[in-house]
Design an enzyme around this catalytic site. Structure first.
Site, PDB file in Angstrom:
ATOM      1  N   CYS A  58       1.088  -1.041   0.352  1.00 10.15           N
ATOM      2  CA  CYS A  58       0.074  -0.373   0.256  1.00 10.15           C
ATOM      3  C   CYS A  58       0.459   1.372  -0.260  1.00 10.15           C
ATOM      4  O   CYS A  58       2.313   1.284   0.416  1.00 10.15           O
ATOM      5  CB  CYS A  58      -1.297   0.107   1.405  1.00 10.15           C
ATOM      6  N   ARG A  93       1.898   1.649  -5.763  1.00 12.16           N
ATOM      7  CA  ARG A  93       1.646   0.508  -4.618  1.00 12.16           C
ATOM      8  C   ARG A  93       0.814   0.244  -4.214  1.00 12.16           C
ATOM      9  O   ARG A  93       0.485  -0.622  -4.056  1.00 12.16           O
ATOM     10  CB  ARG A  93       1.789   1.596  -3.742  1.00 12.16           C
ATOM     11  N   TRP A 134      -3.640  -1.513  -1.485  1.00 12.87           N
ATOM     12  CA  TRP A 134      -2.938  -3.173  -2.287  1.00 12.87           C
ATOM     13  C   TRP A 134      -4.101  -4.525  -1.440  1.00 12.87           C
ATOM     14  O   TRP A 134      -3.153  -4.318  -0.057  1.00 12.87           O
ATOM     15  CB  TRP A 134      -2.153  -3.238  -2.690  1.00 12.87           C
ATOM     16  N   ASN A 148       0.462   0.569   5.897  1.00 16.37           N
ATOM     17  CA  ASN A 148       0.694  -0.496   5.391  1.00 16.37           C
ATOM     18  C   ASN A 148       1.373  -1.573   5.683  1.00 16.37           C
ATOM     19  O   ASN A 148       2.710  -1.194   7.096  1.00 16.37           O
ATOM     20  CB  ASN A 148       1.523   0.525   4.390  1.00 16.37           C
ATOM     21  N   GLY A 149       1.144  -2.873   6.248  1.00 18.45           N
ATOM     22  CA  GLY A 149       1.958  -3.851   6.797  1.00 18.45           C
ATOM     23  C   GLY A 149       0.788  -5.038   7.010  1.00 18.45           C
ATOM     24  O   GLY A 149      -0.442  -4.895   6.754  1.00 18.45           O
ATOM     25  N   GLU A 201      12.554 -14.719 -17.235  1.00 19.06           N
ATOM     26  CA  GLU A 201      11.925 -13.218 -16.803  1.00 19.06           C
ATOM     27  C   GLU A 201      11.440 -13.511 -17.734  1.00 19.06           C
ATOM     28  O   GLU A 201      10.262 -12.108 -18.254  1.00 19.06           O
ATOM     29  CB  GLU A 201      13.069 -12.244 -17.092  1.00 19.06           C
ATOM     30  N   LYS A 205       7.066 -11.153 -17.460  1.00 21.72           N
ATOM     31  CA  LYS A 205       7.099 -10.069 -17.841  1.00 21.72           C
ATOM     32  C   LYS A 205       5.562 -10.443 -18.488  1.00 21.72           C
ATOM     33  O   LYS A 205       4.623  -9.577 -18.431  1.00 21.72           O
ATOM     34  CB  LYS A 205       7.596  -8.964 -18.415  1.00 21.72           C
ATOM     35  N   GLU A 244       2.226 -10.758 -15.907  1.00 22.16           N
ATOM     36  CA  GLU A 244       1.531  -9.903 -15.758  1.00 22.16           C
ATOM     37  C   GLU A 244       1.811  -8.983 -16.224  1.00 22.16           C
ATOM     38  O   GLU A 244       0.343  -8.774 -15.506  1.00 22.16           O
ATOM     39  CB  GLU A 244       3.639  -9.328 -14.948  1.00 22.16           C
ATOM     40  N   HIS A 265      11.179 -33.172 -21.861  1.00 18.24           N
ATOM     41  CA  HIS A 265      10.737 -33.485 -20.800  1.00 18.24           C
ATOM     42  C   HIS A 265      10.124 -33.330 -20.052  1.00 18.24           C
ATOM     43  O   HIS A 265       9.359 -32.807 -18.961  1.00 18.24           O
ATOM     44  CB  HIS A 265      12.265 -33.149 -19.399  1.00 18.24           C
ATOM     45  N   LYS A 325       3.788  -2.594  -6.567  1.00 15.21           N
ATOM     46  CA  LYS A 325       5.376  -2.420  -6.767  1.00 15.21           C
ATOM     47  C   LYS A 325       6.174  -3.480  -6.045  1.00 15.21           C
ATOM     48  O   LYS A 325       7.172  -3.409  -6.391  1.00 15.21           O
ATOM     49  CB  LYS A 325       5.535  -0.850  -7.344  1.00 15.21           C
TER      50      LYS A 325
END
Length: 605
Positions: free
Chosen positions: A2, A27, A74, A100-101, A480, A484, A487, A503, A600
């Site tokens: 947040c 955030r 968030w 936040n947390g 990556e 991306k 996401e 495999h 983020k």
């Protein structure tokens, strides 16, 4: 996670709090709210949705005041509803709090407060804080003392800002979640991240765990939980406020992809001597790593993929190196000694899982080093040493330029370690590697201006899934690229070591499954063979390779990578994959800068 913003000064706080929320929306963007002390009580405005919707709601007729707090959320406890949006208040509306947390003992506190007659109106853990604050206010004439008692009762990770009716002040505290103080003359800000107030000041004080800050329109004080004065260094953030805006670009992500030639140049500036083939890291003079016998890298998400890239470069330099997902580091019985160097790779320096891994390593006697983008971050302060990637602020939730700068920084660090440690094996061709690195920003700039990523993305719209493969240093690039893509497009994407395709994953390949094959000089002939195995099952292969590479003629499509030293080829290939992800997401009309369910900086475990 947040975003928190608070302001104390002369004049109306509300516009400044709202602009701070807009700057922090990367955030969290499930809901948003502000609270302002108007001289006759506290006005609270909050709602689910984006900050722009909140701004439209309170544009007309909002009360003004010198002190205010704001929050963009968030969700962790409770869905994104109006009731769960911050700020939260006590029953009488005399206290407003943003947080936040995670308050880990919130259930026990809720039961205790309910027994005292408190009524709760949300599903959040945060709501216990204003009720607890009000409980102690009733037993004290000193709001600051009541705030301290409140904070002492909390367990978990938190950054808190609160205002109280009758007090022209903002009260702030932190434990495990970031909180930074901004000083602009006689105007003061409190935020979870510097971009919240960077347009007003670049003078900051990074608060530490158990610090309590009290901001008033004409003063600010920082003390410990017992009220004793603490001295915290004042620092200047070397970021241009314009870096936090989109400029001519339609999305932050597109801007941050395109500014990589500049951010990369900043990363390497003054750190290499291409003529002598030497690396100079002023933080680490010759001999700084003589006591190191092994390296462990801990990281999450994109930073983990950069750590994998760094692991391969360290191993090729003769150094025993392993990369671990930070969230799993504590569950594995990883041998650690005083000769172990544990490197925490974290863009923000506040990633909870990475901080937890670093702290476990410290407790076991290891030496720790933060590779981070943020001066003054928790990781930079808590580790024995810090090496900054110097990429500038990154606002888009999907990391782009920081991956490139992290990987290059780790490459430079690998060279320094190889020179220092007794069993190190510095590359004989490092002069060529260094010269190629000096030219890399220009090569990247040329590639960006000529990329066919938009057309490739358009061609494969509607595919069932997207696979990314690579070997050696190109394997973390494949991972990556897939991360991306998933996401920001919300399409199914997976990354594999190219040799693993046969495999198991090959069973998923169909004519509607394009395979992006990354070629960078690590056993490329084998990757080409693996790609052809998918091609014979009907899949299109997109070669991410230099113009004259043998894979180009064999592939169905091609994304050109300039001809650079193989150490750096994967990094250029990664930028092409970033562009494919961006253009595909844009054509699908996705929320590119604010992808669903993501934030983020993940500051809770």
């Amino acid at each position: 996670m947040c975003g928190i913003i608070a302001r104390a000064g002369r004049g109306d706080a509300v516009p400044l709090v709202l602009s701070g929320l807009e700057n922090l929306e990367y955030r969290g963007y499930d809901s948003a709210g502000v609270a302002v002390r108007n001289g006759d009580g506290i006005d609270v405005y909050k709602r689910s949705g984006e900050v722009s919707e909140l701004s439209a709601q309170i544009r007309d007729g909002v009360a003004s005041g010198n002190v205010g707090i704001g929050h963009t959320r968030w969700s962790t406890h409770g869905p994104p509803t109006d009731a769960n949006a911050h700020p939260h208040t006590d029953g009488d509306g005399e206290v407003a709090v943003v947080h936040n947390g995670i308050i880990e003992n919130h259930e026990a506190l809720r039961e205790r407060l309910a027994d005292l007659g408190c009524e709760f109106t949300s599903d959040t853990d945060t709501e216990v804080v204003p009720h607890l604050f009000e409980h102690y206010l009733e037993r004290s004439e000193d709001a600051e003392a009541a705030f301290r008692r409140t904070v002492r009762d909390l367990e978990g990770s938190y950054a808190i800002a609160a205002i109280v009716d009758g007090e022209e002040a903002v009260y702030g505290a932190r434990q495990g979640s970031p909180l930074v103080l901004g000083v602009a003359g006689s105007e003061y800000f409190l935020a979870s991240d510097v971009p919240a107030f960077l347009e007003h000041t670049d003078t900051v004080v990074y608060l530490e765990d158990d610090d309590v800050a009290v901001l008033r329109p004409d003063s600010v004080g920082v003390t410990d939980l017992d009220g004793g004065d603490v001295a915290r260094d004042t620092e200047h953030v070397d970021w241009d406020p314009e870096e936090t805006g989109k400029g001519k670009y339609s999305h932050y992500m597109l801007k941050e992809i395109n500014v990589q030639p500049t951010s990369l140049a900043n990363t390497i500036e003054g750190r290499i001597d291409a003529e002598d083939g030497e690396v100079s890291l002023e933080e680490f003079p010759p001999g700084a790593f003589e006591g190191v016998s092994e390296v462990q890298l801990v990281a999450c998400g994109t930073s983990y993929h950069a750590a994998l890239y760094g692991q391969q470069l360290l191993q090729s330099a003769g150094i025993n190196a392993s990369a671990y997902r930070a969230s799993e580091y504590g569950t594995a019985d990883v041998p650690v000694t005083e000769r172990t160097l544990v490197i925490g790779v974290t863009q923000s320096g506040e990633t909870a899982d990475t901080l937890g891994a670093i702290r476990r390593a410290t407790d076991r006697g290891a030496r720790t080093l933060a590779v981070t983008n943020v001066v003054g971050s928790t990781a930079a302060r808590e580790c024995d040493d810090a090496l900054f990637i110097r990429a500038g602020p990154e606002i888009g939730v999907a990391a782009t330029k920081t991956f490139t700068s992290q990987a290059v920084t780790l490459a430079l660090l690998a060279r320094r370690l190889a020179v220092d440690v007794p069993h190190g094996d510095p590359r004989d061709d490092f002069e060529a590697v260094a010269k190629s690195l000096e030219r890399l920003p220009d090569a990247l700039d040329r590639m960006l201006s000529a990329s066919d990523a938009r057309e490739v993305g358009r061609h494969y719209l509607g595919s069932d899934a997207f696979f990314f493969i690579g070997r050696g240093r190109c394997y973390p690039v494949a991972l990556e690229g897939a991360l991306k893509f998933k996401e920001i497009t919300y399409e199914h994407a997976e990354g594999f070591a190219s040799g693993e395709l046969k495999h198991g994953p090959l069973s998923l390949v169909t004519p509607n499954t394009p395979v992006f094959a990354v070629f960078g000089g690590d056993q490329d002939e084998k990757t080409l063979k693996n790609a052809s195995e998918a091609q014979t099952r009907g899949a299109d292969v997109v070669a991410v390779a230099s113009q004259g590479h043998p894979a180009v003629d064999a592939a169905d499509a091609h994304l050109t990578v300039p001809d650079v030293h193989p150490v750096w080829a994967g990094l250029l290939a990664n930028v092409q994959l970033q562009l494919v992800s961006y253009h595909t997401a844009n054509q699908l009309d996705r929320a590119i800068d604010k992808p669903r369910n993501l934030a983020k900086s993940v500051t809770v475990e």
